[in-house]
Design a protein around this motif. Structure first.
Motif: not given
Length: 450
Positions: A13, A15, A23-24, A32-33, A435, A438-439
């Motif tokens: 993923s 972002a 924002k993903q 998103y994945y 997430g 990723t974030a």
């Protein structure tokens, strides 16, 4: 444009940070994945696909040798490589499950990258696999954002392979960096995955805390003790806040392997005897499902092992069960077994009963399971995860104010209870299980490339 890129063992993923908000970026439709999987007609298709369809050239003599060999083998097999020959994510798995024997399929190549003792040609081929997957993610993200993506912070585990494996870590990160560069990223940096997850949690804090981040991903479990709070937000240099890191190659894949091994393999003859009274070698039941062990997979699915399995079936007291194991070998069904083990693990985290269903091509095998079967099956990896928590506490000499759990397998009530038992008075909090890394990578990318 800069992104955070979680090249995960289970999923990928990405972002970006826009006006201080993560924002993903959708990668497949609105999803998103994308699962970290790839399929192709043959293994050799991948290297030629990069060169012919994406204009991605190999690096050095070894890379050129891999490409030359691939092109020669493809010609001999009559394969004219086309852009749609290589599939990714769920599309790859669906195609593979239709006919496992005729499709080259790989799940979670990240699990292999730190393996010591692989030949240069193997390492170069793994780089091609990773490059193809990264290039696909990059193209999909650029299509979603309508922007060129040139900078990325990529997550990495504390240890790719075992404890303290510096050589493994250097090898694996080198593969990731070269693959990302070949895929088109101009600037690449790395950040520990648990630290990235912690950065996302830190953005919600209003006071200083000592936080134990426990990231149970698809391939690894990582623990980081971090000082967090408003004073650290936006700081590029924060070595004084990083108090301890531990990590090991234990993750969701391992849990699935243990579930399959403990609950499914009795139907294939594990612990059975030959007519002479000797046991069937235990490796014949471990190797087909050890999807994160290249050598184990090669040993089980090799043509010479088929001869050995047929001999064992002739000697077995339960030949009908060994016949099922031969079906697994002949039809490359190991990934299917692991997928059903994962289904069982997820279902039994929420319900008391589950009926596992295994497709042997000519027969459907059903296995009733209970929630306690999962706990028993994953007892060994659970103890290892507890040991990592204890090691992080010992390294940091700090008692956490809170435990922040993330990663797909952190949803497991069994693992949550196991970690809580190490620190019974410390509250456990959770954010976005899938997430948060990723974030946090997106936040770090904004800092590093602004």
């Amino acid at each position: 444009m800069a992104i955070g890129f979680d090249y995960g063992t289970a999923n990928c993923s990405v972002a970006q940070l826009v006006n201080q908000e993560v924002k993903q970026i959708p990668l497949v439709g609105n999803d998103y994945y994308i699962p970290s999987t790839l399929s192709a007609p043959t293994a050799e298709t991948v290297s030629e696909y990069l060169f012919r369809c994406l204009d991605i050239k190999p690096i050095g003599e070894i890379g050129e040798s891999v490409l030359s060999r691939a092109m020669k083998m493809n010609r001999n097999e009559g394969i004219d490589v086309q852009a749609d020959d290589v599939r990714f994510g769920q599309h790859a798995l669906d195609l593979y499950l239709e006919d496992p024997k005729e499709i080259y399929y790989v799940k979670s190549p990240k699990s292999f990258l730190g393996t010591i003792g692989l030949r240069d040609l193997q390492l170069s081929f793994f780089e091609d696999l990773v490059c193809a997957m990264m290039a696909n993610v990059k193209r999909q993200a650029e299509a979603s954002t309508q922007q060129d993506i040139t900078q990325a912070v990529i997550g990495r585990p504390v240890n790719f392979q075992g404890r303290g494996g510096d050589a493994s870590n250097l090898q694996a990160q080198g593969i990731l960096e070269r693959a990302a560069t070949r895929a088109g990223f101009k600037q690449v940096e790395f950040q520990f995955e648990p630290v990235a997850a912690g950065l996302e949690y830190e953005s919600t804090l209003t006071e200083e805390q000592n936080v134990l981040v426990v990231d149970i991903g698809g391939g690894t479990t990582d623990c980081s003790m971090i000082r967090m709070g408003p004073k650290w937000v936006g700081q590029v240099e924060r070595s004084e806040s990083l108090l301890g890191h531990t990590g090991q190659l234990i993750g969701g894949n391992d849990l699935d392997i243990f579930v399959a091994f403990k609950n499914f393999m009795s139907e294939f003859g594990i612990h059975s005897l030959r007519k002479s009274g000797l046991a069937i070698p235990i490796t014949q039941f471990w190797n087909p499902i050890a999807i994160n062990d290249v050598q184990a997979q090669r040993r089980f699915y090799g043509s010479d092992n088929l001869i050995e399995l047929k001999s064992l079936m002739g000697e077995s007291q339960v030949p009908e069960k060994l016949a099922r194991l031969i079906k697994v070998q002949q039809n490359s069904l190991g990934y299917g077994l692991i997928k059903e083990a994962e289904n069982a693990k997820i279902a039994l985290g929420e319900q008391a009963h589950y009926e596992a269903s295994i497709d042997l091509k000519n027969k459907l095998l059903t296995i009733p399971m209970l929630s306690e079967h999962i706990k028993d099956a994953i007892a060994d990896p659970t103890r290892k995860i507890q040991a990592l928590v204890k090691e992080a506490l010992a390294q940091s000499q700090t008692k956490p104010d809170v435990i922040y759990m993330t990663g797909g397998s952190a949803r497991s009530p069994i693992l949550r209870d196991a970690i809580q038992s190490v620190l019974p008075s410390t509250p456990i909090v959770a954010g976005n299980y899938f997430g948060s890394v990723t974030a946090g990578l997106a936040r770090w990318a904004d800092l590093r490339f602004r």
